[in-house]
Motif scaffolding. Structure first.
Motif, PDB file in Angstrom:
ATOM      1  N   PHE A  31       0.824  -1.204   0.000  1.00  0.00           N
ATOM      2  CA  PHE A  31       0.000   0.000   0.000  1.00  0.00           C
ATOM      3  C   PHE A  31       0.860   1.257   0.000  1.00  0.00           C
ATOM      4  O   PHE A  31       0.639   2.176  -0.782  1.00  0.00           O
ATOM      5  CB  PHE A  31      -0.932  -0.017   1.218  1.00  0.00           C
ATOM      6  CG  PHE A  31      -1.739   1.236   1.381  1.00  0.00           C
ATOM      7  CD1 PHE A  31      -2.792   1.503   0.527  1.00  0.00           C
ATOM      8  CD2 PHE A  31      -1.459   2.140   2.395  1.00  0.00           C
ATOM      9  CE1 PHE A  31      -3.547   2.656   0.685  1.00  0.00           C
ATOM     10  CE2 PHE A  31      -2.201   3.290   2.556  1.00  0.00           C
ATOM     11  CZ  PHE A  31      -3.253   3.548   1.692  1.00  0.00           C
ATOM     12  N   TRP A  32       1.859   1.299   0.889  1.00  0.00           N
ATOM     13  CA  TRP A  32       2.717   2.488   0.947  1.00  0.00           C
ATOM     14  C   TRP A  32       3.567   2.625  -0.307  1.00  0.00           C
ATOM     15  O   TRP A  32       3.863   3.747  -0.742  1.00  0.00           O
ATOM     16  CB  TRP A  32       3.579   2.475   2.198  1.00  0.00           C
ATOM     17  CG  TRP A  32       2.779   2.851   3.396  1.00  0.00           C
ATOM     18  CD1 TRP A  32       2.391   2.025   4.404  1.00  0.00           C
ATOM     19  CD2 TRP A  32       2.210   4.124   3.678  1.00  0.00           C
ATOM     20  NE1 TRP A  32       1.627   2.725   5.305  1.00  0.00           N
ATOM     21  CE2 TRP A  32       1.501   4.017   4.891  1.00  0.00           C
ATOM     22  CE3 TRP A  32       2.236   5.354   3.030  1.00  0.00           C
ATOM     23  CZ2 TRP A  32       0.828   5.088   5.459  1.00  0.00           C
ATOM     24  CZ3 TRP A  32       1.562   6.414   3.615  1.00  0.00           C
ATOM     25  CH2 TRP A  32       0.868   6.283   4.801  1.00  0.00           C
ATOM     26  N   GLY A  33       3.952   1.514  -0.914  1.00  0.00           N
ATOM     27  CA  GLY A  33       4.676   1.586  -2.190  1.00  0.00           C
ATOM     28  C   GLY A  33       3.812   2.165  -3.293  1.00  0.00           C
ATOM     29  O   GLY A  33       4.276   2.977  -4.104  1.00  0.00           O
ATOM     30  N   THR A  36       3.494   5.846  -2.732  1.00  0.00           N
ATOM     31  CA  THR A  36       4.739   6.513  -3.124  1.00  0.00           C
ATOM     32  C   THR A  36       4.810   6.684  -4.635  1.00  0.00           C
ATOM     33  O   THR A  36       5.208   7.741  -5.133  1.00  0.00           O
ATOM     34  CB  THR A  36       5.948   5.709  -2.619  1.00  0.00           C
ATOM     35  OG1 THR A  36       5.843   5.572  -1.205  1.00  0.00           O
ATOM     36  CG2 THR A  36       7.246   6.386  -2.975  1.00  0.00           C
ATOM     37  N   VAL A  37       4.428   5.650  -5.370  1.00  0.00           N
ATOM     38  CA  VAL A  37       4.421   5.748  -6.837  1.00  0.00           C
ATOM     39  C   VAL A  37       3.434   6.816  -7.284  1.00  0.00           C
ATOM     40  O   VAL A  37       3.721   7.599  -8.202  1.00  0.00           O
ATOM     41  CB  VAL A  37       4.083   4.377  -7.471  1.00  0.00           C
ATOM     42  CG1 VAL A  37       3.765   4.507  -8.942  1.00  0.00           C
ATOM     43  CG2 VAL A  37       5.231   3.411  -7.267  1.00  0.00           C
ATOM     44  N   LEU A  38       2.270   6.881  -6.648  1.00  0.00           N
ATOM     45  CA  LEU A  38       1.293   7.915  -7.010  1.00  0.00           C
ATOM     46  C   LEU A  38       1.835   9.314  -6.761  1.00  0.00           C
ATOM     47  O   LEU A  38       1.574  10.240  -7.535  1.00  0.00           O
ATOM     48  CB  LEU A  38       0.003   7.727  -6.211  1.00  0.00           C
ATOM     49  CG  LEU A  38      -0.930   6.626  -6.680  1.00  0.00           C
ATOM     50  CD1 LEU A  38      -2.070   6.464  -5.688  1.00  0.00           C
ATOM     51  CD2 LEU A  38      -1.480   6.952  -8.049  1.00  0.00           C
ATOM     52  N   CYS A  39       2.590   9.474  -5.703  1.00  0.00           N
ATOM     53  CA  CYS A  39       3.125  10.805  -5.380  1.00  0.00           C
ATOM     54  C   CYS A  39       4.300  11.198  -6.262  1.00  0.00           C
ATOM     55  O   CYS A  39       4.505  12.389  -6.518  1.00  0.00           O
ATOM     56  CB  CYS A  39       3.556  10.847  -3.922  1.00  0.00           C
ATOM     57  SG  CYS A  39       2.185  10.765  -2.767  1.00  0.00           S
ATOM     58  N   MET A  40       5.073  10.235  -6.735  1.00  0.00           N
ATOM     59  CA  MET A  40       6.299  10.555  -7.459  1.00  0.00           C
ATOM     60  C   MET A  40       6.177  10.466  -8.983  1.00  0.00           C
ATOM     61  O   MET A  40       7.079  10.898  -9.685  1.00  0.00           O
ATOM     62  CB  MET A  40       7.423   9.635  -6.992  1.00  0.00           C
ATOM     63  CG  MET A  40       7.759   9.838  -5.521  1.00  0.00           C
ATOM     64  SD  MET A  40       9.087   8.812  -4.978  1.00  0.00           S
ATOM     65  CE  MET A  40      10.474   9.609  -5.757  1.00  0.00           C
ATOM     66  N   GLU A  45       2.715   9.450 -17.254  1.00  0.00           N
ATOM     67  CA  GLU A  45       2.735   8.025 -16.927  1.00  0.00           C
ATOM     68  C   GLU A  45       1.352   7.598 -16.433  1.00  0.00           C
ATOM     69  O   GLU A  45       1.171   7.129 -15.316  1.00  0.00           O
ATOM     70  CB  GLU A  45       3.800   7.747 -15.878  1.00  0.00           C
ATOM     71  CG  GLU A  45       5.190   8.103 -16.339  1.00  0.00           C
ATOM     72  CD  GLU A  45       6.194   8.094 -15.204  1.00  0.00           C
ATOM     73  OE1 GLU A  45       5.781   8.185 -14.038  1.00  0.00           O
ATOM     74  OE2 GLU A  45       7.380   8.003 -15.509  1.00  0.00           O
ATOM     75  N   VAL A  46       0.361   7.718 -17.317  1.00  0.00           N
ATOM     76  CA  VAL A  46      -1.030   7.514 -16.927  1.00  0.00           C
ATOM     77  C   VAL A  46      -1.297   6.059 -16.540  1.00  0.00           C
ATOM     78  O   VAL A  46      -1.968   5.789 -15.547  1.00  0.00           O
ATOM     79  CB  VAL A  46      -1.977   7.948 -18.071  1.00  0.00           C
ATOM     80  CG1 VAL A  46      -3.420   7.652 -17.729  1.00  0.00           C
ATOM     81  CG2 VAL A  46      -1.789   9.411 -18.364  1.00  0.00           C
ATOM     82  N   TYR A  51      -2.529   1.851 -12.434  1.00  0.00           N
ATOM     83  CA  TYR A  51      -2.194   0.612 -11.734  1.00  0.00           C
ATOM     84  C   TYR A  51      -1.916   0.875 -10.248  1.00  0.00           C
ATOM     85  O   TYR A  51      -2.379   0.130  -9.390  1.00  0.00           O
ATOM     86  CB  TYR A  51      -0.991  -0.075 -12.367  1.00  0.00           C
ATOM     87  CG  TYR A  51      -1.248  -0.633 -13.735  1.00  0.00           C
ATOM     88  CD1 TYR A  51      -2.478  -1.173 -14.080  1.00  0.00           C
ATOM     89  CD2 TYR A  51      -0.267  -0.625 -14.709  1.00  0.00           C
ATOM     90  CE1 TYR A  51      -2.725  -1.679 -15.323  1.00  0.00           C
ATOM     91  CE2 TYR A  51      -0.492  -1.138 -15.964  1.00  0.00           C
ATOM     92  CZ  TYR A  51      -1.726  -1.672 -16.277  1.00  0.00           C
ATOM     93  OH  TYR A  51      -1.954  -2.183 -17.506  1.00  0.00           O
ATOM     94  N   ALA A  52      -1.175   1.909  -9.957  1.00  0.00           N
ATOM     95  CA  ALA A  52      -0.854   2.236  -8.567  1.00  0.00           C
ATOM     96  C   ALA A  52      -2.113   2.612  -7.794  1.00  0.00           C
ATOM     97  O   ALA A  52      -2.272   2.231  -6.629  1.00  0.00           O
ATOM     98  CB  ALA A  52       0.162   3.373  -8.510  1.00  0.00           C
ATOM     99  N   PHE A  53      -3.023   3.328  -8.431  1.00  0.00           N
ATOM    100  CA  PHE A  53      -4.273   3.695  -7.778  1.00  0.00           C
ATOM    101  C   PHE A  53      -5.123   2.465  -7.483  1.00  0.00           C
ATOM    102  O   PHE A  53      -5.690   2.331  -6.391  1.00  0.00           O
ATOM    103  CB  PHE A  53      -5.049   4.691  -8.650  1.00  0.00           C
ATOM    104  CG  PHE A  53      -6.302   5.204  -8.022  1.00  0.00           C
ATOM    105  CD1 PHE A  53      -6.244   6.044  -6.920  1.00  0.00           C
ATOM    106  CD2 PHE A  53      -7.539   4.842  -8.509  1.00  0.00           C
ATOM    107  CE1 PHE A  53      -7.388   6.522  -6.328  1.00  0.00           C
ATOM    108  CE2 PHE A  53      -8.694   5.305  -7.921  1.00  0.00           C
ATOM    109  CZ  PHE A  53      -8.622   6.146  -6.831  1.00  0.00           C
TER     110      PHE A  53
END
Length: 78
Positions: A31-33, A36-40, A45-46, A51-53
């Protein structure tokens, strides 16, 4: 249906404490990974953002599932 699955997981978690903790910890790390991907990630990179969402939403749902299973596990006799 949800309560039955939560009860089965609670029973599994009651019998296998270390494995259950490792599963729950891996979901939290995932979840935290994803957060992190969503924030960075950049805007172009839609697909990565999508996928991260989805992973973050799935992990959040699993956290609510673990909360329900923990409530049921605490009600179990030793």
């Amino acid at each position: 249906m949800f309560t039955l699955i939560a009860w089965k997981y609670a029973s599994f978690r009651h019998k296998n404490m270390m494995l259950g903790r490792m599963i729950e910890l891996s979901v939290v790390v995932l979840f935290w990974g994803a957060i992190t991907v969503l924030c960075m990630a950049d805007d172009h990179e839609v697909m990565l953002l999508l996928y991260a969402f989805c992973v973050a939403l799935f992990c959040m749902a699993l956290c609510f599932f673990f909360k329900k299973a923990d409530f049921l596990r605490n009600a179990m006799p030793d």
